[in-house]
Motif scaffolding. Structure first.
Motif, short mmCIF file in Angstrom:
data_model
loop_
_atom_site.label_atom_id
_atom_site.label_comp_id
_atom_site.label_asym_id
_atom_site.label_seq_id
_atom_site.Cartn_x
_atom_site.Cartn_y
_atom_site.Cartn_z
N PHE A 42 0.85 -1.19 0.00
CA PHE A 42 0.00 0.00 0.00
C PHE A 42 0.89 1.24 0.00
O PHE A 42 1.77 1.36 0.86
CB PHE A 42 -0.90 0.02 1.24
N GLY A 43 0.65 2.15 -0.93
CA GLY A 43 1.44 3.37 -0.98
C GLY A 43 0.94 4.30 -2.06
O GLY A 43 -0.18 4.17 -2.56
N GLY A 44 1.80 5.24 -2.42
CA GLY A 44 1.44 6.22 -3.45
C GLY A 44 2.68 6.68 -4.20
O GLY A 44 3.80 6.63 -3.67
N ASN A 45 2.48 7.13 -5.41
CA ASN A 45 3.60 7.58 -6.23
C ASN A 45 4.27 8.83 -5.68
O ASN A 45 5.42 9.11 -6.01
CB ASN A 45 3.13 7.79 -7.68
N TRP A 46 3.61 9.56 -4.84
CA TRP A 46 4.14 10.76 -4.21
C TRP A 46 5.07 10.44 -3.04
O TRP A 46 5.75 11.31 -2.52
CB TRP A 46 2.97 11.63 -3.70
N CYS A 47 5.09 9.18 -2.61
CA CYS A 47 5.76 8.76 -1.38
C CYS A 47 7.21 8.33 -1.66
O CYS A 47 7.45 7.28 -2.28
CB CYS A 47 4.97 7.60 -0.77
N GLY A 48 8.16 9.12 -1.20
CA GLY A 48 9.58 8.80 -1.37
C GLY A 48 9.97 7.48 -0.74
O GLY A 48 10.75 6.70 -1.31
N ASP A 49 9.46 7.21 0.46
CA ASP A 49 9.79 5.95 1.14
C ASP A 49 9.25 4.75 0.35
O ASP A 49 9.85 3.68 0.35
CB ASP A 49 9.24 5.94 2.56
N CYS A 50 8.13 4.93 -0.34
CA CYS A 50 7.58 3.85 -1.17
C CYS A 50 8.52 3.55 -2.33
O CYS A 50 8.72 2.38 -2.69
CB CYS A 50 6.20 4.25 -1.69
N HIS A 51 9.11 4.59 -2.90
CA HIS A 51 10.07 4.39 -3.99
C HIS A 51 11.33 3.69 -3.49
O HIS A 51 11.87 2.82 -4.17
CB HIS A 51 10.41 5.74 -4.64
N VAL A 52 11.78 4.06 -2.30
CA VAL A 52 12.95 3.40 -1.74
C VAL A 52 12.66 1.92 -1.50
O VAL A 52 13.47 1.05 -1.83
CB VAL A 52 13.42 4.10 -0.43
N LEU A 53 11.49 1.61 -0.95
CA LEU A 53 11.11 0.21 -0.74
C LEU A 53 11.13 -0.54 -2.06
O LEU A 53 11.65 -1.66 -2.14
CB LEU A 53 9.72 0.11 -0.10
N ASP A 54 10.58 0.04 -3.11
CA ASP A 54 10.56 -0.63 -4.41
C ASP A 54 11.98 -0.86 -4.93
O ASP A 54 12.29 -1.92 -5.48
CB ASP A 54 9.75 0.18 -5.41
N ILE A 55 12.87 0.10 -4.74
CA ILE A 55 14.27 -0.07 -5.13
C ILE A 55 14.89 -1.21 -4.33
O ILE A 55 15.58 -2.07 -4.90
CB ILE A 55 15.05 1.25 -4.92
N TYR A 56 14.64 -1.25 -3.04
CA TYR A 56 15.18 -2.33 -2.20
C TYR A 56 14.59 -3.69 -2.58
O TYR A 56 15.29 -4.69 -2.57
CB TYR A 56 14.93 -2.05 -0.72
N PHE A 57 13.29 -3.73 -2.92
CA PHE A 57 12.68 -4.98 -3.36
C PHE A 57 13.42 -5.54 -4.58
O PHE A 57 13.55 -6.74 -4.74
CB PHE A 57 11.21 -4.78 -3.75
N HIS A 58 13.86 -4.65 -5.45
CA HIS A 58 14.41 -5.06 -6.74
C HIS A 58 15.92 -4.98 -6.83
O HIS A 58 16.48 -5.11 -7.92
CB HIS A 58 13.74 -4.26 -7.85
N ASN A 59 16.61 -4.79 -5.70
CA ASN A 59 18.07 -4.78 -5.77
C ASN A 59 18.59 -6.19 -6.02
O ASN A 59 17.83 -7.16 -6.01
CB ASN A 59 18.69 -4.11 -4.53
N THR A 60 19.88 -6.34 -6.25
CA THR A 60 20.44 -7.63 -6.65
C THR A 60 20.29 -8.71 -5.58
O THR A 60 20.21 -9.89 -5.92
CB THR A 60 21.92 -7.50 -7.05
N GLU A 61 20.25 -8.33 -4.33
CA GLU A 61 20.10 -9.32 -3.26
C GLU A 61 18.64 -9.74 -3.08
O GLU A 61 18.35 -10.92 -2.86
CB GLU A 61 20.65 -8.78 -1.95
N ASN A 62 17.73 -8.80 -3.17
CA ASN A 62 16.33 -9.08 -2.85
C ASN A 62 15.50 -9.56 -4.03
O ASN A 62 14.54 -10.31 -3.84
CB ASN A 62 15.68 -7.85 -2.22
N ARG A 63 15.83 -9.14 -5.22
CA ARG A 63 15.02 -9.51 -6.39
C ARG A 63 14.84 -11.03 -6.52
O ARG A 63 13.71 -11.49 -6.72
CB ARG A 63 15.61 -8.94 -7.68
#
Length: 165
Positions: free
Chosen positions: A56-77
């Motif tokens: 749950f989040g929004g495109n305006w949310c910086g922390d949501c973008h960071v979470l998405d980056i962390y979800f898709h980094n080389t270790e977590n993807r």
């Protein structure tokens, strides 16, 4: 020492998060898609025996973008892709998909991103109650790794000590 670590993090984020954000500002689809996206994710999860992460989040949310980056980094993807179906639910400005958040016990007043984990049959496995990820910008990618490992489905024949199941 803390200030040096903070400044280092800011520099790293400026070079990694900045380009990533500019390439994909819309992580969360139109709020009207949430129920259909969730139904499709549950269907995929049932067929593949994966769990569903509802973000749950929004495109305006910086922390949501960071979470998405962390979800898709080389270790977590690899952990994410082999164990989960990820669904992004847009809460608008806390005025959309409130019924879904309520259904899964997400207290949106604590902030976003907020996560739910569902079994491959749609049963609630985990619901974030305390705003654990709402300050993603201050967290390490390893916190997402720990979350993914903790809530991934148990495969037959795996024990608690096996990490690569």
């Amino acid at each position: 020492m803390k200030m040096t670590k903070f400044l280092s993090l800011v520099v790293v984020l400026a070079f990694t998060v900045g380009p990533a954000l500019s390439a994909n500002l819309d992580i969360y689809p139109d709020p009207s898609q949430a129920k259909a996206d969730l139904a499709a994710a549950l269907k995929t999860a049932a067929a593949t025996h994966k769990r569903v992460i509802v973000d749950f989040g929004g495109n305006w949310c910086g922390d949501c973008h960071v979470l998405d980056i962390y979800f898709h980094n080389t270790e977590n993807r690899p952990i994410l892709e082999s164990n989960y179906v990820l669904v992004h639910v847009n809460v608008g400005r806390y005025d959309a998909n409130l019924d879904l958040a309520q259904r899964y016990g997400i207290p949106l007043q604590k902030g976003v991103p907020a996560l739910v984990v569902l079994s491959d049959k749609g049963k609630l496995v985990f619901s974030q109650k305390s705003g654990e990820f709402e300050k993603m910008g201050r967290m390490e990618p390893s916190s997402v790794t720990s979350f993914l490992v903790q809530w991934k489905p148990t495969k037959p024949g795996c024990s608690v000590t096996m990490v690569t199941c």
